[in-house]
Enzyme design. Structure first.
Site, PDB file in Angstrom:
ATOM      1  N   ARG A   1      23.663 -26.973  22.302  1.00 33.01           N
ATOM      2  CA  ARG A   1      23.896 -27.972  21.455  1.00 33.01           C
ATOM      3  C   ARG A   1      22.623 -28.147  20.296  1.00 33.01           C
ATOM      4  O   ARG A   1      21.743 -27.862  20.917  1.00 33.01           O
ATOM      5  CB  ARG A   1      24.171 -29.351  22.181  1.00 33.01           C
ATOM      6  CG  ARG A   1      25.505 -29.327  22.953  1.00 33.01           C
ATOM      7  CD  ARG A   1      25.640 -30.742  23.594  1.00 33.01           C
ATOM      8  NE  ARG A   1      24.786 -30.377  25.133  1.00 33.01           N
ATOM      9  CZ  ARG A   1      23.483 -31.199  25.026  1.00 33.01           C
ATOM     10  NH1 ARG A   1      23.007 -31.922  24.193  1.00 33.01           N
ATOM     11  NH2 ARG A   1      22.797 -31.118  26.225  1.00 33.01           N
TER      12      ARG A   1
ATOM     13  N   TYR B   1      29.711 -23.416  18.623  1.00 28.83           N
ATOM     14  CA  TYR B   1      29.396 -23.453  20.059  1.00 28.83           C
ATOM     15  C   TYR B   1      29.781 -24.749  20.771  1.00 28.83           C
ATOM     16  O   TYR B   1      29.224 -25.741  20.392  1.00 28.83           O
ATOM     17  CB  TYR B   1      28.047 -23.120  20.066  1.00 28.83           C
ATOM     18  CG  TYR B   1      27.608 -22.617  21.641  1.00 28.83           C
ATOM     19  CD1 TYR B   1      27.729 -21.206  21.921  1.00 28.83           C
ATOM     20  CD2 TYR B   1      27.136 -23.380  22.526  1.00 28.83           C
ATOM     21  CE1 TYR B   1      27.415 -20.880  23.039  1.00 28.83           C
ATOM     22  CE2 TYR B   1      26.689 -23.055  23.917  1.00 28.83           C
ATOM     23  CZ  TYR B   1      27.016 -21.612  24.196  1.00 28.83           C
ATOM     24  OH  TYR B   1      26.702 -21.333  25.391  1.00 28.83           O
ATOM     25  N   GLY B   2      30.146 -24.367  22.003  1.00 28.07           N
ATOM     26  CA  GLY B   2      30.410 -25.393  22.917  1.00 28.07           C
ATOM     27  C   GLY B   2      30.568 -27.042  22.580  1.00 28.07           C
ATOM     28  O   GLY B   2      31.387 -27.065  21.739  1.00 28.07           O
TER      29      GLY B   2
ATOM     30  N   LYS C   1      31.919 -33.448  24.411  1.00 28.33           N
ATOM     31  CA  LYS C   1      30.696 -34.411  24.414  1.00 28.33           C
ATOM     32  C   LYS C   1      30.893 -35.216  23.075  1.00 28.33           C
ATOM     33  O   LYS C   1      30.677 -36.580  23.318  1.00 28.33           O
ATOM     34  CB  LYS C   1      29.372 -33.546  24.266  1.00 28.33           C
ATOM     35  CG  LYS C   1      29.141 -32.570  25.226  1.00 28.33           C
ATOM     36  CD  LYS C   1      29.018 -33.338  26.488  1.00 28.33           C
ATOM     37  CE  LYS C   1      28.796 -32.662  28.082  1.00 28.33           C
ATOM     38  NZ  LYS C   1      28.079 -31.765  28.060  1.00 28.33           N
TER      39      LYS C   1
ATOM     40  N   HIS D   1      28.360 -38.846  32.012  1.00 26.22           N
ATOM     41  CA  HIS D   1      28.239 -37.417  32.095  1.00 26.22           C
ATOM     42  C   HIS D   1      27.867 -37.036  33.646  1.00 26.22           C
ATOM     43  O   HIS D   1      26.872 -36.607  34.080  1.00 26.22           O
ATOM     44  CB  HIS D   1      26.935 -37.122  31.333  1.00 26.22           C
ATOM     45  CG  HIS D   1      26.474 -35.588  31.176  1.00 26.22           C
ATOM     46  ND1 HIS D   1      25.121 -34.907  30.706  1.00 26.22           N
ATOM     47  CD2 HIS D   1      27.219 -34.532  31.318  1.00 26.22           C
ATOM     48  CE1 HIS D   1      25.429 -33.725  30.863  1.00 26.22           C
ATOM     49  NE2 HIS D   1      26.541 -33.538  30.754  1.00 26.22           N
TER      50      HIS D   1
ATOM     51  N   SER E   1      21.954 -31.937  31.363  1.00 26.51           N
ATOM     52  CA  SER E   1      22.725 -30.434  31.164  1.00 26.51           C
ATOM     53  C   SER E   1      22.033 -29.362  31.940  1.00 26.51           C
ATOM     54  O   SER E   1      20.622 -29.380  31.750  1.00 26.51           O
ATOM     55  CB  SER E   1      22.540 -30.257  29.731  1.00 26.51           C
ATOM     56  OG  SER E   1      23.483 -31.202  29.044  1.00 26.51           O
TER      57      SER E   1
ATOM     58  N   CYS F   1      21.470 -28.900  35.138  1.00 27.11           N
ATOM     59  CA  CYS F   1      20.880 -29.506  36.509  1.00 27.11           C
ATOM     60  C   CYS F   1      21.657 -29.340  37.604  1.00 27.11           C
ATOM     61  O   CYS F   1      21.117 -30.321  38.449  1.00 27.11           O
ATOM     62  CB  CYS F   1      20.299 -30.782  35.885  1.00 27.11           C
ATOM     63  SG  CYS F   1      18.862 -30.746  34.941  1.00 27.11           S
TER      64      CYS F   1
ATOM     65  N   ASP G   1      31.767 -32.463  34.691  1.00 24.73           N
ATOM     66  CA  ASP G   1      31.148 -32.668  33.579  1.00 24.73           C
ATOM     67  C   ASP G   1      31.028 -34.124  33.205  1.00 24.73           C
ATOM     68  O   ASP G   1      30.041 -34.670  32.834  1.00 24.73           O
ATOM     69  CB  ASP G   1      31.093 -31.631  32.490  1.00 24.73           C
ATOM     70  CG  ASP G   1      30.036 -31.573  31.442  1.00 24.73           C
ATOM     71  OD1 ASP G   1      28.720 -31.444  31.943  1.00 24.73           O
ATOM     72  OD2 ASP G   1      30.256 -31.774  30.295  1.00 24.73           O
TER      73      ASP G   1
ATOM     74  N   SER H   1      24.232 -19.246  28.546  1.00 26.11           N
ATOM     75  CA  SER H   1      25.669 -18.460  28.513  1.00 26.11           C
ATOM     76  C   SER H   1      26.523 -19.253  29.384  1.00 26.11           C
ATOM     77  O   SER H   1      26.165 -19.739  30.209  1.00 26.11           O
ATOM     78  CB  SER H   1      25.405 -16.990  28.666  1.00 26.11           C
ATOM     79  OG  SER H   1      24.596 -16.886  29.851  1.00 26.11           O
ATOM     80  N   ARG H   2      27.850 -19.118  28.929  1.00 25.32           N
ATOM     81  CA  ARG H   2      28.838 -19.956  29.497  1.00 25.32           C
ATOM     82  C   ARG H   2      30.292 -19.064  29.959  1.00 25.32           C
ATOM     83  O   ARG H   2      30.358 -18.025  29.101  1.00 25.32           O
ATOM     84  CB  ARG H   2      29.264 -21.035  28.633  1.00 25.32           C
ATOM     85  CG  ARG H   2      28.100 -22.010  28.313  1.00 25.32           C
ATOM     86  CD  ARG H   2      27.917 -23.282  29.077  1.00 25.32           C
ATOM     87  NE  ARG H   2      26.806 -23.821  29.190  1.00 25.32           N
ATOM     88  CZ  ARG H   2      26.513 -25.242  29.541  1.00 25.32           C
ATOM     89  NH1 ARG H   2      27.236 -25.792  30.535  1.00 25.32           N
ATOM     90  NH2 ARG H   2      25.357 -25.628  29.503  1.00 25.32           N
TER      91      ARG H   2
HETATM   92  P1  GTP Z   1      25.956 -28.474  32.129  1.00 22.68           P
HETATM   93  O1  GTP Z   1      27.209 -27.555  32.100  1.00 22.68           O
HETATM   94  O2  GTP Z   1      25.015 -28.140  31.153  1.00 22.68           O
HETATM   95  O3  GTP Z   1      26.071 -29.875  32.041  1.00 22.68           O
HETATM   96  O4  GTP Z   1      25.235 -27.939  33.554  1.00 22.68           O
HETATM   97  P2  GTP Z   1      25.444 -28.608  34.936  1.00 22.68           P
HETATM   98  O5  GTP Z   1      24.677 -29.711  35.199  1.00 22.68           O
HETATM   99  O6  GTP Z   1      26.751 -28.464  35.348  1.00 22.68           O
HETATM  100  O7  GTP Z   1      24.431 -27.533  35.629  1.00 22.68           O
HETATM  101  P3  GTP Z   1      25.047 -26.001  36.501  1.00 22.68           P
HETATM  102  O8  GTP Z   1      25.659 -26.672  37.998  1.00 22.68           O
HETATM  103  O9  GTP Z   1      25.713 -25.304  35.713  1.00 22.68           O
HETATM  104  O10 GTP Z   1      23.473 -25.633  36.981  1.00 22.68           O
HETATM  105  C1  GTP Z   1      22.592 -25.243  36.051  1.00 22.68           C
HETATM  106  C2  GTP Z   1      21.411 -24.284  36.691  1.00 22.68           C
HETATM  107  O11 GTP Z   1      20.913 -24.821  37.882  1.00 22.68           O
HETATM  108  C3  GTP Z   1      22.164 -22.793  37.052  1.00 22.68           C
HETATM  109  O12 GTP Z   1      21.503 -21.911  36.702  1.00 22.68           O
HETATM  110  C4  GTP Z   1      22.202 -23.140  38.693  1.00 22.68           C
HETATM  111  O13 GTP Z   1      21.954 -21.691  39.296  1.00 22.68           O
HETATM  112  C5  GTP Z   1      21.130 -24.167  38.977  1.00 22.68           C
HETATM  113  N1  GTP Z   1      21.210 -24.913  40.073  1.00 22.68           N
HETATM  114  C6  GTP Z   1      22.303 -25.741  40.395  1.00 22.68           C
HETATM  115  N2  GTP Z   1      22.110 -26.282  41.505  1.00 22.68           N
HETATM  116  C7  GTP Z   1      20.867 -25.898  42.011  1.00 22.68           C
HETATM  117  C8  GTP Z   1      20.346 -26.277  43.235  1.00 22.68           C
HETATM  118  O14 GTP Z   1      20.910 -26.754  44.187  1.00 22.68           O
HETATM  119  N3  GTP Z   1      18.956 -25.552  43.331  1.00 22.68           N
HETATM  120  C9  GTP Z   1      18.697 -24.909  42.314  1.00 22.68           C
HETATM  121  N4  GTP Z   1      17.495 -24.280  42.689  1.00 22.68           N
HETATM  122  N5  GTP Z   1      19.195 -24.450  41.313  1.00 22.68           N
HETATM  123  C10 GTP Z   1      20.526 -24.877  41.207  1.00 22.68           C
HETATM  124  C1  SPV Z   2      26.051 -29.670  28.471  1.00 17.12           C
HETATM  125  O1  SPV Z   2      25.107 -29.173  27.650  1.00 17.12           O
HETATM  126  O2  SPV Z   2      25.840 -30.784  29.019  1.00 17.12           O
HETATM  127  C2  SPV Z   2      27.285 -28.871  28.531  1.00 17.12           C
HETATM  128  C3  SPV Z   2      27.480 -27.844  27.541  1.00 17.12           C
HETATM  129  O3  SPV Z   2      28.018 -29.433  29.271  1.00 17.12           O
HETATM  130  S1  SPV Z   2      28.103 -28.367  26.009  1.00 17.12           S
HETATM  131  O4  SPV Z   2      29.757 -28.324  26.351  1.00 17.12           O
HETATM  132  O5  SPV Z   2      27.579 -27.282  25.072  1.00 17.12           O
HETATM  133  O6  SPV Z   2      27.752 -29.858  25.776  1.00 17.12           O
HETATM  134 MN    MN Z   3      27.367 -31.240  30.559  1.00 19.78          MN
END
Ligand code: GTP
Ligand code: SPV
Ligand code: MN
Length: 608
Positions: free
Chosen positions: A77, A222-223, A231, A251, A273, A275, A298, A389-390
């Site tokens: 984004r 992208y995304g 979003k 979110h 994002s 996290c 999400d 990457s996704r």
């Molecule tokens: P968006 O799709 O961007 O909104 O991200 P998200 O909030 O869904 O995050 P996601 O669950 O994909 O995690 C993002 C990164 O954080 C990944 O590389 C995970 O491996 C890492 N991660 C997720 N949960 C944990 C956790 O409990 N501990 C640690 N150390 N890393 C974590």
């Molecule tokens: C985020 O960035 O919070 C995502 C990926 O979930 S995107 O669809 O690119 O916003």
């Molecule tokens: Mn997100």
């Protein structure tokens, strides 16, 4: 040609007029009204293989799945290119980019003029949430990217059935609204010019017109920049609708937690994002007898029901998950979901046997092609995959999808978690004192920036309710909206609010808390708090677990490390105060006074 081509698509005059107008401006070679059928998927993916955008993965490894690598200038984004073009600048607030809507339209009409030459214009009718909802949330995306159409088919309910429903409603004289969402990669093709694998433009604009409930996006494929139901609509535009209509567009992931005794609780969680939302949403508990099912990873749309509880639905239809770090240990349920195929992988590595790989996945291949198209081996100094990457995969393929996902009423939320990525200061978990304090915690949420947005990574910033890039209006008004939801409803029935941090680090820079499946221990404490069973210590920041109240059976962690996870360091918190003050100052008179009162209370408790 264009008007006649548009004509065949729909009897809905408003959609037809808009499609015709856009076609006249953008000058595509063809117009294709998307049906969402399997035949169409085959045509689209064959076409994308033909242009080199997609590489078909090995059928025995990832059936009906595809690999794509973006242009290196189009990987995430683009927050600095994202605008809220409200009529009044004040309504965009201090956290959004703003431009006068007429000026923006003029500028973008210039960019859109002839921008689809040499391409097909796809018309994608979609609905965010259920088609059977009381008020279905319709949209129509026009795009010149087949990649976007294929991804939209995974991420949103789309196709002819949605268009037919809009036509029926119109014929019956039933009022409804739909969001026009215009997207172009901004890469017209001259006569005879060959396409590139990932068309895009150096100039990018991601623009929301909140009063008109309209989206214009240019230059990125992208995304969140391009799949406009996600979003742009389900958060930026929907948050404005939610403000006007008294609900919340957030979110947040949504999960269902069942205790060994069979007690069910629903949890929503807002983390910025990259996290941890997707990982928590599909968590495999390490504590015996507990079960997690998922509803969404999400976005959550939440309304107070007649029973006074906050009911949440996930408006999406797929997962657009961060690939790196995903593996059989961290997220076995995501691994099982993508193994079923029907997925698109973007900016990961391609192995020689036609599969995908990324950092953190088991069994690194001896050789692969990196997301940049370069030879890669485990000895390479460069990453095989972009950190953002996704994988894009259908939610219906998830084995632990809760049955309630299909219920348009959604689920009643018992707990809301706010969380961020902080190496210090924030303990593993603590409970807000009440809804207003919880709103304060959300409004002051902070996190280290990640690769999900273009820009510097690892810098602490305030990311209110994990919505900083997604609030479609003045964030001061948004905080006020949250306060109002608490005031106008029975607090006893609203969810309890908690703050979590999986990312605290020790002196060597390692994560202290093991995270992932072990986060079930935190979920257990949360639901036991709600039911008045778990102990906590009252600290200046809120209620923190006593070490004994957290289930640590079978957890390989020293008492000292556990204490580190739960530590509230008054000095670290005092250092937050001026940062929060500075953050609040941005909003001037638009910041609800009760948030200043909360800050004063925190300061007094820390100093007292
Ligand atoms: P968006 O799709 O961007 O909104 O991200 P998200 O909030 O869904 O995050 P996601 O669950 O994909 O995690 C993002 C990164 O954080 C990944 O590389 C995970 O491996 C890492 N991660 C997720 N949960 C944990 C956790 O409990 N501990 C640690 N150390 N890393 C974590
Ligand atoms: C985020 O960035 O919070 C995502 C990926 O979930 S995107 O669809 O690119 O916003
Ligand atoms: Mn997100």
């Amino acid at each position: 040609m264009t008007a006649a081509a548009a004509q065949q698509g729909t009897t809905h005059q408003g959609i037809l007029d808009w499609v015709t107008e856009v076609a006249e401006l953008t000058q595509p070679d063809d117009i294709h009204w998307c049906t969402g059928s399997d035949e169409e998927w085959v045509q689209l993916t064959d076409f994308l293989v033909g242009t080199g955008t997609f590489i078909r993965l090995d059928e025995s490894k990832k059936p009906n799945s595809f690999y794509a690598a973006s242009d290196p200038i189009d990987v995430a984004r683009v927050e600095d290119r994202t605008y809220i073009c409200s009529r009044d600048e004040r309504d965009a607030g201090p956290t959004n980019n703003w431009m006068d809507p007429d000026a923006m339209k003029e500028l973008m009409r210039g960019l859109y003029a002839g921008c689809m030459k040499g391409r097909t214009m796809y018309v994608v009718p979609f609905v965010m949430g259920h088609l059977e909802a009381e008020h279905p949330m319709f949209g129509v995306e026009i795009t010149d990217s087949a990649y976007v159409v294929a991804s939209m088919r995974v991420m949103a309910r789309m196709g002819s059935h949605v268009l037919r429903k809009m036509e029926e409603l119109e014929a019956a004289g039933t009022e409804f609204s739909w969001v026009p969402a215009l997207h172009s990669v901004g890469h017209p093709l001259a006569e005879g010019e060959d396409d590139v694998a990932w068309p895009c433009n150096e100039t990018k604009y991601i623009v929301q017109f909140p009063e008109e409930r309209m989206i214009w996006s240019f230059g990125s494929g992208y995304g969140g920049n391009a799949l406009l139901g996600k979003k742009c609509y389900a958060l930026r535009i929907a948050s404005v609708m939610a403000r006007d209509e008294g609900w919340l567009a957030e979110h947040m992931l949504i999960l269902k937690l069942t205790s060994p005794e069979g007690v069910v609780k629903y949890v929503a969680a807002a983390f910025p994002s990259a996290c941890g939302k997707t990982n928590l949403a599909m968590l495999q508990p390490t504590i015996p007898g507990w079960k997690v099912e998922t509803l969404g990873d999400d976005i959550a749309w939440m309304r107070v029901g007649e029973d006074g509880r906050l009911w949440a639905v996930n408006p999406e239809y797929g997962f657009f998950g961060v690939a790196p770090g995903t593996n059989e240990h961290t997220n076995p349920n995501a691994m099982r979901t993508i193994a079923k195929g029907n997925s698109v992988f973007t900016n990961v590595a391609l192995t020689e046997d036609g599969d995908v790989w990324w950092e953190g996945l088991e069994n690194p291949p001896a050789r692969a092609t990196s997301w940049k198209g370069e030879p890669w081996t485990p000895d390479s100094t460069e990453l095989s995959s972009h950190p953002n990457s996704r994988y894009c995969t259908p939610i219906k393929q998830c084995d632990i999808l809760a049955a309630e996902y299909d219920d348009p009423r959604g689920v009643p939320i018992d707990a809301i978690l706010f969380g961020g990525r902080r190496r210090d200061t924030i303990p593993l978990v603590f409970e807000a004192r009440d809804w207003t304090h919880g709103t304060f915690l959300g409004a002051t949420l902070s996190s280290e920036t990640t690769a999900a947005a273009v820009g510097q990574v690892g810098v602490v910033r305030r990311d209110p309710m994990a919505m900083l890039p997604f609030i479609g209006y003045n964030a001061g008004d948004y905080f006020n909206h949250w306060i109002t939801v608490g005031k106008e409803n029975d607090a006893a029935k609203l969810p309890k609010i908690f703050y979590v941090n999986w990312f605290r680090r020790d002196d060597d820079g390692n994560f202290v808390w093991p995270g992932f499946g072990e986060n079930s221990r935190v979920l257990k404490w949360v639901v036991e708090r709600i039911d008045g069973q778990a102990a906590a210590v009252e600290t200046p920041i809120g209620h923190v677990p006593t070490p004994e109240s957290l289930d640590t059976d079978g957890l390989d962690m020293s008492a000292a490390d556990l204490a580190k996870c739960l530590e509230v360091d008054a000095e670290e918190w005092k250092a937050e105060l001026p940062q929060i003050q500075e953050w609040f100052d941005k909003f001037g008179d638009d910041l609800p006074g009760v948030l200043w009162t909360e800050l004063d209370g925190l300061r007094a408790r820390l100093e007292g």
